[in-house]
Design a protein around this motif. Sequence first.
Motif, PDB file in Angstrom:
ATOM      1  N   ARG A  21      52.097  47.467  45.367  1.00 48.92           N
ATOM      2  CA  ARG A  21      52.598  46.097  45.279  1.00 48.92           C
ATOM      3  C   ARG A  21      51.627  45.063  45.853  1.00 48.92           C
ATOM      4  O   ARG A  21      51.687  43.896  45.460  1.00 48.92           O
ATOM      5  N   LEU A  22      50.767  45.461  46.752  1.00 48.61           N
ATOM      6  CA  LEU A  22      49.852  44.537  47.413  1.00 48.61           C
ATOM      7  C   LEU A  22      48.510  44.538  46.667  1.00 48.61           C
ATOM      8  O   LEU A  22      47.857  45.573  46.539  1.00 48.61           O
ATOM      9  N   VAL A  23      48.096  43.359  46.171  1.00 49.08           N
ATOM     10  CA  VAL A  23      46.908  43.231  45.331  1.00 49.08           C
ATOM     11  C   VAL A  23      46.011  42.140  45.908  1.00 49.08           C
ATOM     12  O   VAL A  23      46.459  41.014  46.164  1.00 49.08           O
ATOM     13  N   LEU A  24      44.736  42.460  46.087  1.00 51.41           N
ATOM     14  CA  LEU A  24      43.730  41.495  46.528  1.00 51.41           C
ATOM     15  C   LEU A  24      42.890  41.097  45.319  1.00 51.41           C
ATOM     16  O   LEU A  24      42.308  41.953  44.643  1.00 51.41           O
ATOM     17  N   GLN A  25      42.813  39.777  45.071  1.00 50.75           N
ATOM     18  CA  GLN A  25      42.124  39.288  43.873  1.00 50.75           C
ATOM     19  C   GLN A  25      40.986  38.340  44.242  1.00 50.75           C
ATOM     20  O   GLN A  25      41.221  37.182  44.590  1.00 50.75           O
ATOM     21  N   PRO A  26      39.742  38.783  44.146  1.00 50.40           N
ATOM     22  CA  PRO A  26      38.615  37.844  44.211  1.00 50.40           C
ATOM     23  C   PRO A  26      38.451  37.148  42.851  1.00 50.40           C
ATOM     24  O   PRO A  26      38.646  37.762  41.800  1.00 50.40           O
ATOM     25  N   ARG A  27      38.071  35.872  42.893  1.00 52.34           N
ATOM     26  CA  ARG A  27      38.006  35.080  41.673  1.00 52.34           C
ATOM     27  C   ARG A  27      36.799  34.161  41.747  1.00 52.34           C
ATOM     28  O   ARG A  27      36.481  33.626  42.813  1.00 52.34           O
ATOM     29  N   VAL A  28      36.113  33.963  40.591  1.00 52.39           N
ATOM     30  CA  VAL A  28      34.942  33.118  40.540  1.00 52.39           C
ATOM     31  C   VAL A  28      34.930  32.345  39.217  1.00 52.39           C
ATOM     32  O   VAL A  28      35.376  32.851  38.180  1.00 52.39           O
ATOM     33  N   GLU A  29      34.433  31.097  39.282  1.00 51.43           N
ATOM     34  CA  GLU A  29      34.336  30.257  38.079  1.00 51.43           C
ATOM     35  C   GLU A  29      33.111  29.357  38.206  1.00 51.43           C
ATOM     36  O   GLU A  29      32.876  28.755  39.265  1.00 51.43           O
ATOM     37  N   PHE A  30      32.332  29.267  37.101  1.00 53.16           N
ATOM     38  CA  PHE A  30      31.131  28.429  37.047  1.00 53.16           C
ATOM     39  C   PHE A  30      31.237  27.507  35.834  1.00 53.16           C
ATOM     40  O   PHE A  30      31.585  27.962  34.733  1.00 53.16           O
ATOM     41  N   ASN A  31      30.902  26.229  36.036  1.00 52.16           N
ATOM     42  CA  ASN A  31      30.859  25.257  34.944  1.00 52.16           C
ATOM     43  C   ASN A  31      29.432  24.736  34.801  1.00 52.16           C
ATOM     44  O   ASN A  31      28.735  24.492  35.808  1.00 52.16           O
ATOM     45  N   LEU A  32      28.994  24.585  33.557  1.00 54.03           N
ATOM     46  CA  LEU A  32      27.612  24.189  33.268  1.00 54.03           C
ATOM     47  C   LEU A  32      27.586  23.035  32.272  1.00 54.03           C
ATOM     48  O   LEU A  32      28.541  22.840  31.507  1.00 54.03           O
ATOM     49  N   SER A  33      26.468  22.308  32.287  1.00 50.20           N
ATOM     50  CA  SER A  33      26.273  21.200  31.349  1.00 50.20           C
ATOM     51  C   SER A  33      24.841  21.235  30.834  1.00 50.20           C
ATOM     52  O   SER A  33      23.903  21.498  31.589  1.00 50.20           O
TER      53      SER A  33
END
Length: 399
Positions: free
Chosen positions: A318-330
Amino acid sequence: MTRLLAALAATTALALGSPAVAQTMPGMEMPGMTMPAQRKPAAKAPAARKPAARRPAPRKPAARRKPTPRATPAAPAPAMDSSMPGMTMPSATPEPQTMPRMPGMAAPSPASTPDATAAMPGMDMPGDHKDHDMGAMSGMTMPGMEQTGTALPAGDAPAPRPPMYHYADRFFPPAEMERSRMRSMREQGGTTVYQVVLNLAEYQVREGRDGYRWDGQAFVGGDINRLWIKSEGEGAFREGVDSAEVQALYSRAIDPYFNFQAGIRQDLGPGPNRTYATVGFEGLAPYMFEVGGSAYLSNKGEVFGRLEGYYDQRITQRLVLQPRVEFNLSAQDVPQIRLGSGLTDAELGLRLRYEITRRFAPYVGVSYEAKTGRTADYARADGKDPTTTSFVVGVRLQF
């Protein structure tokens, strides 16, 4: 008188000699055996009257037999003389004898004698059963039976063809088999399904001002073709929405793990809005990483890009560790929307959620956002901090 006496003597002699003559049959004399004289059969007694039938008494159950103890081999008993009067028993060691021939019986052939070898047609029996070669039976083939697999003799013949896809097409009409496969796919996985997932719905505690953020998506369709609706954005309390967007995408599965997506994106919120043509991908990378990437072409000719991914590390069921990453480019500077070329901003987050059910899972975590390059300069010029660290509390929902 003399004639009468002679006739009486002849009759008496004939009556006395007739039993011995009747007992002698040609060819029935057995060697070493003397047949005793026959006796006249006894007169049959008159049959007694049968008594009336009685009702049978009830049968008693049979007593269980006690196990018989194993007998100890006894010493051989002395030979008994079972010879009958007038009968000569042969010696213990049999000797070759010739059976008497009955009248009309053909003489025995040499093969029927005890010394001849009894041979059956098509079968070669060795002289001693102890010398039988059982290995000679390995090459024996039963009628109508074909040797296959490991029973084949050694040789240099090519290996059999491996099984192919749709093996049943070799025995049934391929068109009928294709129709049955398509029907099975429709029944097992080709039905229309839908799902709504709100990945992020959180309250952000920041320095100076608190904010909020959302990120969700929904789809409807089958296993191959789907329609996706995506939305994400953020803002600050008492200041309104900083940025928001909505996407409508057509998705098609290109393999079991990845989907190709194309559609339209519309920006919302303060400042000049843009409409974009969108093309991208989304799927499950090796080691269970959820990844996605998109390229956007605006109605003003500007090109942007986005890469994102996350990973669900299960600590318990039931216990979940979530690393998350997001990159925006132009691809270029766009002063109207305060974006510079290159990497415009990045978000790194770490969230720990507890799945009360798969559909409802509250979480806590931390999020770090940073603007870079020319975009950071635009933020400083507007009096904003280019980096923000937030403590987040939220919930993940699934319908």
